[in-house]
Design a protein around this motif. Sequence first.
Motif, PDB file in Angstrom:
ATOM      1  N   ASP A  79       4.256  -5.280   4.410  1.00 16.75           N
ATOM      2  CA  ASP A  79       3.196  -5.979   5.145  1.00 16.75           C
ATOM      3  C   ASP A  79       1.802  -5.607   4.628  1.00 16.75           C
ATOM      4  OD1 ASP A  79       2.877  -3.416   6.070  1.00 16.75           O
ATOM      5  OD2 ASP A  79       3.148  -3.902   8.189  1.00 16.75           O
ATOM      6  N   GLY A  80       1.741  -4.794   3.580  1.00 16.51           N
ATOM      7  CA  GLY A  80       0.455  -4.429   2.988  1.00 16.51           C
ATOM      8  C   GLY A  80      -0.168  -3.180   3.580  1.00 16.51           C
ATOM      9  N   SER A  81       0.351  -2.706   4.707  1.00 20.74           N
ATOM     10  CA  SER A  81      -0.211  -1.500   5.308  1.00 20.74           C
ATOM     11  C   SER A  81       0.294  -0.271   4.555  1.00 20.74           C
ATOM     12  CB  SER A  81       0.174  -1.408   6.782  1.00 20.74           C
ATOM     13  OG  SER A  81       1.573  -1.248   6.913  1.00 20.74           O
ATOM     14  N   SER A  82      -0.532   0.742   4.557  1.00 22.70           N
ATOM     15  CA  SER A  82      -0.115   1.983   3.909  1.00 22.70           C
ATOM     16  C   SER A  82      -0.253   3.129   4.889  1.00 22.70           C
ATOM     17  CB  SER A  82      -0.959   2.239   2.658  1.00 22.70           C
ATOM     18  OG  SER A  82      -2.308   2.388   3.004  1.00 22.70           O
TER      19      SER A  82
END
Length: 155
Positions: A140-143
């Motif tokens: 989802d692009g979150s880190s």
Amino acid sequence: MQRITISIEDDLLDELDAFMARSGATNRSEALRDLLRRGLARKAAGDAQCVGVLSYTVDLSMRDLGRRVPQSRHEHHHMAVAALSVPLDHTVAVEVAVMRGPVETVENYANGLFTERGVRHGALSLVPISEEEEVHQHGDGSSHSHVHLKVRDGF
């Protein structure tokens, strides 16, 4: 990796070859590296991080031992990773506990456990580790960052 040459007595070489066959090592160098790692592992500094694998038998007919051993793990919950108990008969079980922390703390815990009346055949194996913080990115692009345990070759 460096290459070395050693001289070894025939009887000792026969023992090395027997160890190699038992351990599944594919050559003498591999067998010697394994033996050296095991032998040198005991030289670990007390504050070095490790995972300790404890194996032992417990006679559950001994007064309160069946309560004291798990209670001891709960008192060290910050170190406990996992525990397994396998009944061997109506009163005796073989148990394995995996503990994490500084070598000295894990060894002290193991030695205290192994000296309990009714605990026999205690053995401790130490695995040297380090903790490395890593940042991962997910679908989802979150880190986020978290700690990974990395197994080291030695202490």
